[in-house]
Design a protein around this motif. Structure first.
Motif, PDB file in Angstrom:
ATOM      1  N   LEU A 150      -2.181   4.829  -3.971  1.00 18.30           N
ATOM      2  CA  LEU A 150      -2.558   4.252  -2.878  1.00 18.30           C
ATOM      3  C   LEU A 150      -1.931   2.655  -3.228  1.00 18.30           C
ATOM      4  CD1 LEU A 150      -5.950   5.096  -1.359  1.00 18.30           C
ATOM      5  CD2 LEU A 150      -3.648   6.046  -0.804  1.00 18.30           C
ATOM      6  N   ASN A 151      -0.601   2.686  -3.666  1.00 15.98           N
ATOM      7  CA  ASN A 151      -0.024   1.308  -3.850  1.00 15.98           C
ATOM      8  C   ASN A 151      -0.776   0.322  -5.004  1.00 15.98           C
ATOM      9  OD1 ASN A 151       2.116   1.736  -1.826  1.00 15.98           O
ATOM     10  ND2 ASN A 151       0.535   1.292  -0.615  1.00 15.98           N
ATOM     11  N   GLY A 152      -1.438   1.329  -5.836  1.00 13.68           N
ATOM     12  CA  GLY A 152      -1.885   0.533  -6.982  1.00 13.68           C
ATOM     13  C   GLY A 152      -3.539   0.067  -6.871  1.00 13.68           C
ATOM     14  N   ARG A 199      -6.644  -0.672   0.513  1.00 15.10           N
ATOM     15  CA  ARG A 199      -6.648  -2.136   0.423  1.00 15.10           C
ATOM     16  C   ARG A 199      -8.255  -2.541   0.821  1.00 15.10           C
ATOM     17  NH1 ARG A 199      -1.752  -2.161   3.167  1.00 15.10           N
ATOM     18  NH2 ARG A 199      -2.748  -1.594   5.188  1.00 15.10           N
ATOM     19  N   ALA A 223      -3.742   3.902   3.218  1.00 15.07           N
ATOM     20  CA  ALA A 223      -3.182   2.672   2.824  1.00 15.07           C
ATOM     21  C   ALA A 223      -4.369   1.507   2.984  1.00 15.07           C
ATOM     22  CB  ALA A 223      -1.913   2.277   3.494  1.00 15.07           C
ATOM     23  N   THR A 270      -1.205   9.436  -5.552  1.00 13.95           N
ATOM     24  CA  THR A 270      -0.276   8.325  -5.834  1.00 13.95           C
ATOM     25  C   THR A 270      -0.678   7.004  -6.210  1.00 13.95           C
ATOM     26  OG1 THR A 270      -0.091   7.215  -3.604  1.00 13.95           O
ATOM     27  CG2 THR A 270       1.479   9.092  -4.091  1.00 13.95           C
TER      28      THR A 270
END
Lengths: 427, 427
Positions: free
Chosen positions: A204-206, A20, A16, A202
């Protein structure tokens, strides 16, 4: 960068963070000038040459591990770095620096009757995740290609090449710093844990815009099945050469042998030879003789075997087999129409070649076959971003969305619309 | 076409048949001339006008069902056909006929030092699956757009519009036949069973190249989550208007009111107004007064409320809410830099507008915001394929892959490479 020795419980947090950081780096990168990006690439190439001893030492550790693990010779070969391969890696980065910067290019522009002026302009894709096997040179290729297109990249190389890749990655980061670009523009996943791959798939949260898998069938298939973000991938290159009755025999011989035998392990290598039934008496035996003389096993239909003795039998599964080896399947077909029917049934839509002097035959082959690359009177082994003049490639895409064929710098971009008005409102 | 009344056990077989038929039809379609495709479109438009009574009768059955089912007024409105709407549908098909045929266009070509000549040429995508809600006009729009780009299409409309869509579909098939194109070029899933959607999302054994969902958030989210093939989709249009201190107040007023209020239910409607803090004393009150006068609820920060009395409070969730209603959220920002920061944090990357006389402000807004459509001194409601001159659109894509912004005929294509040689082999 965090330490290599950590438990998989840390992997989601680590990934994550990487996501970011990549997203944050992608903003200044998208605005970086061509000169700045090229300065970084030049500095990376220099750093790789300066650090060649450290890179070779890191590679020696990986090689020792791979040998101890009893890995196959072809695997060891792809993992091995030599002074020459390191020089080629640096030259590859410089070739990418020399490619035109696509970012900011106005791809199309037009005016509307209401006075609005519309431009479609190239932009970076954003953040690219590259998942590859133990080929340390991909670290440099992929990092450089993504950077040139203004993208941040997250590299996840094979665990057996981790030391080599880290040594190369350190050189890339030095190049970024020298040019004043953010370190996080090119990140490498520092752990061997396979959960890192799952996290990347996945998105990584977009944070990841596209995933590029670079490796064998099982890697690509896993990525295509599990990814929740777009993927540039090809599963295989089941390439065909069709020799028409109008073909010049010498040309056909050179193209067939080169397409199959120059390098048998690449995706652009031919796997099936289709020969015009009308040319069976003139072209068949000379072509098969040339293949056999070059060390190729020929698997043929009964009809072909009756004409040319001493050949192995072909079975139905051969038509869909990517040998990646010195083997070719052969059949006679009814002219270009028969060739088109065979290819449209069995091809993986990667690359197909036609050898013909008759232009109408080539035109029909080009029109009716929907593969990424079609060649007339040239070897299938030209299916390569470097050979296309793209300065390099991150792979060959066989899908039809976004990128198709060699994926070079330009294919690693998106676009946006800029609309300029003078106060227009919609009625 | 099979009967409507069948059990869901038949659905997988039915859908597999539809997929095979679409794939087979895609080949002649890819080779169809522009004249043939336009003749089919013209015949479809005529058939729709000729059959208007039958279409209205079918629609009356759907409307009676929907009313009996107690469906909402907005749903009924989208489902309703009128003579005017039928004429607009026919006109829409003719507008698509008038658009330039992208298939066969040479997008780029170049020569290599070894004499190879490389062309990148536009091709159809192949087979497109369109999944939409109970808006019968989409049957005509989507069928026509896909056909013009040389694609076969599988249409799966909302079950409440099945009679209307079948009546329209019959006209499309008549147009195909009149032009000598295969019936299966435009197929409609003839059952209401939701398993049909699930089957389409798997890609029908590789028969579907891309899925286009057209409808509300829950439909699009389901498609994006479940699809195993590429998807052109946007989840929402969270569009912003930034008014700079250099903005002409009259122009800003017209653009802000139009962006928000012309139609509040479309994805290009503005949801948030950002005003330069330096213009608070000059622009803020007149802009908010104009919005209120147009019937818009204004939700504002405490700072704004202190300057303009009588406004509702904005909460953090407002910044990420697509109202699709006569509501707007408002805040002051520190110039274009503040606007960029707000938009990059909250935008859905659909459409953003800047109102400014200062060109440097507009340039920075265009450079640093990565949304599909950026407008300078024009209303966000121009975010539309028709307004862009594309003859129509199948939707607006907010992803960065392949298509971005309005998806018109050209965006429904792929490409392939044609390489011409004179016997080249790779060294």
């Amino acid at each position: 960068m965090r330490d290599l020795q950590q438990t998989s419980g840390d992997v989601p947090d680590l990934m994550a963070d990487i996501g970011r950081n990549a997203r944050a780096a992608s903003r200044p990168l998208a605005l970086a000038s061509t000169a700045t990006k090229n300065a970084a690439l030049e500095a990376m190439a220099t750093a790789i040459l300066v650090d060649r001893e450290q890179i070779l030492a890191a590679n020696a550790i990986d090689l020792a591990g791979a040998r101890q693990g009893g890995l196959a010779g072809s695997f060891i070969d792809r993992l091995t770095l030599t002074p020459e391969r390191i020089e080629a890696m640096a030259a590859g980065i410089r070739a990418i620096a020399a490619v035109k910067d696509p970012v900011g290019e106005v791809m199309a522009e037009w005016d509307r009757p209401n006075g609005l002026h519309i431009e479609r302009v190239r932009t970076p894709l954003g953040v690219i995740g590259v998942i590859y096997e133990s080929r340390p040179n991909v670290t440099a290729d992929a990092g450089a290609l993504c950077l040139k297109a203004g993208n941040a990249v997250i590299l996840r190389g094979g665990s057996d090449s981790l030391n080599s890749s880290r040594a190369i990655h350190a050189c890339l980061v030095r190049g970024l710093r020298q040019a004043g670009l953010p370190d996080h523009a090119i990140q490498m996943v520092p752990v061997a844990d396979r959960a890192a791959v799952g996290a990347m798939l996945t998105g990584l949260n977009g944070a990841i815009d596209v995933i590029v898998p670079r490796g064998g069938k099982s890697l690509v298939a896993r990525v295509q099945n599990e990814a929740r973000v777009p993927v540039f991938a090809h599963l295989e290159g089941l390439c065909h050469v069709y020799v028409d009755k109008s073909a010049d025999l010498d040309m056909a011989r050179a193209i067939v042998v080169n397409s199959k035998m120059r390098r048998t392990g690449i995706c652009g290598a031919a796997e099936t030879l289709l020969i015009d039934r009308s040319a069976a008496s003139t072209h068949l035996a000379p072509l098969l003789d040339a293949l056999k003389a070059a060390g190729c096993e020929v698997r043929a239909t009964e009809e072909v075997r009756a004409l040319v003795p001493g050949l192995a039998s072909v079975s139905e599964t051969d038509w869909s087999t990517e040998y990646l080896d010195a083997i070719i399947s052969v059949t006679l077909v009814d002219g270009v129409e028969g060739a088109i029917a065979h290819i449209n049934r069995w091809s993986s839509a990667h690359t197909e070649a036609v050898v013909a002097q008759d232009q109408a035959v080539a035109d029909r082959f080009f029109a009716e076959i929907d593969s990424a690359i079609l060649l007339h009177n040239a070897s299938t082994q030209f299916a390569d971003g470097g050979e296309f003049g793209m300065g390099g490639e991150i792979g060959i895409a066989t899908g039809k969305m976004h990128a198709r064929g060699p994926v070079g710098v330009e294919q690693l971009t998106s676009f946006k619309y800029r609309v300029r008005g003078t106060g227009q409102v919609r009625p």
